[in-house]
Design an enzyme around this catalytic site. Sequence first.
Site, mmCIF file in Angstrom:
data_model
loop_
_atom_site.group_PDB
_atom_site.id
_atom_site.type_symbol
_atom_site.label_atom_id
_atom_site.label_comp_id
_atom_site.label_asym_id
_atom_site.label_seq_id
_atom_site.Cartn_x
_atom_site.Cartn_y
_atom_site.Cartn_z
ATOM 1 C CD GLU A 129 -2.916 -0.983 -0.025
ATOM 2 O OE1 GLU A 129 -2.975 0.099 -0.647
ATOM 3 O OE2 GLU A 129 -3.559 -1.986 -0.365
ATOM 4 C CE1 TYR A 173 -6.743 2.894 -0.592
ATOM 5 C CE2 TYR A 173 -4.384 3.013 -0.168
ATOM 6 C CZ TYR A 173 -5.472 2.382 -0.726
ATOM 7 O OH TYR A 173 -5.290 1.214 -1.394
ATOM 8 C CG ASP A 175 -8.338 3.819 -4.609
ATOM 9 O OD1 ASP A 175 -9.575 3.662 -4.649
ATOM 10 O OD2 ASP A 175 -7.580 3.340 -5.452
ATOM 11 C CB CYS A 216 -14.513 2.665 -13.956
ATOM 12 S SG CYS A 216 -15.503 4.174 -13.846
ATOM 13 C CB CYS A 255 -18.613 2.104 -20.996
ATOM 14 S SG CYS A 255 -18.065 3.640 -20.202
ATOM 15 C CB CYS A 297 -18.412 -1.231 -17.284
ATOM 16 S SG CYS A 297 -18.859 -0.738 -15.599
ATOM 17 C CB CYS A 356 -22.932 3.889 -15.227
ATOM 18 S SG CYS A 356 -21.763 5.240 -14.947
#
Length: 298
Positions: free
Chosen positions: A37, A120, A138, A193, A200, A203, A209
């Site tokens: 991270e 985060y 995030d 995304c 898309c 997706c 959406c």
Amino acid sequence: MTSAALVARTTAWFDLHARALPWREPACTPWGVLVSEVMLQQTPVVRVEPRWRDWLTRWPTPAALAEAPTGEVLRAWGGLGYPRRALRLQECARAVVAEHDGVLPRGEEALRALPGIGAYTAAAVTAFAHGRRSVVLDTNVRRVLGRTLRAEALPSPHLTVAETRAADAVAPADDAEAARWAAASMELGALVCTARSPRCDACPVADLCAWRAAGYPADAHAARRRVQGWAGTDRQLRGATMRLLREAHAPVARTDIEARLTALIGDFDPVRVDAVLAGLVTDGLAVAAGPDHLGLPA
DNA sequence: AACCCGGGGAG
DNA sequence: CTCCCAGGGTT
């Protein structure tokens, strides 16, 4: 769309398309997750993965990293960028040893008290390493939620309280489901995304959406976004200096550093060069070695 | 809230 | 060339 549909479809998609990243393997320790991270703060996955493997092999535990020479830590960090992150990661390891018997603590509050761990990263470790519910927000998740729920092309420059509350409302109550949603929503943002050219057609929630339904309205915050320059900035000079120090096997003469920086900014500016080098020393990234040499910390 | 902090690859 | 990236700390 309803949160339930967004979560259900995204997590189902994740089960099929998740990347096999090493810090996602069951055998990865919480410390390994934390290291990933920190490395991933502002650095893409493809650049982090090899460094992460080297790093965890060399220093598999907080205790191991705590005892390492800081100069070697900075060399192992290499060109990942923002080397202060490496410094803080070692500070974090030392705090874990000193305050938590060498075991990464659980709970976002305890995690946030450690160097280099903010909102985060504390949430991410809580979800991915400890399998507990948290609100992981995030840049990927912010973009996914902004688009699907609010028809926003890109998130605002700064995280808002309302955004955090909305994300909290979407996250499932169950620990394991919340952790799975966190990973899935990040992955959707990273792979489908995306900021620049969203896919898309691939997706799982395209038909739900809000942004798509509204005809892809433009980014409302475009005018307020800062364009971070690079050429000639202090960051470039600091980075070039750190690279010299990493690659040298002994302290480097200030005149050699000046020559390198002069080549970058076009002409010799001793005041500015002195300020940059002093800044590195102040930050603990470099130390004076004699009157006219600079080296990595011991 | 504003500002600072690296570097590389994609488009 | 511009833009983006699993943010955090300081003031």
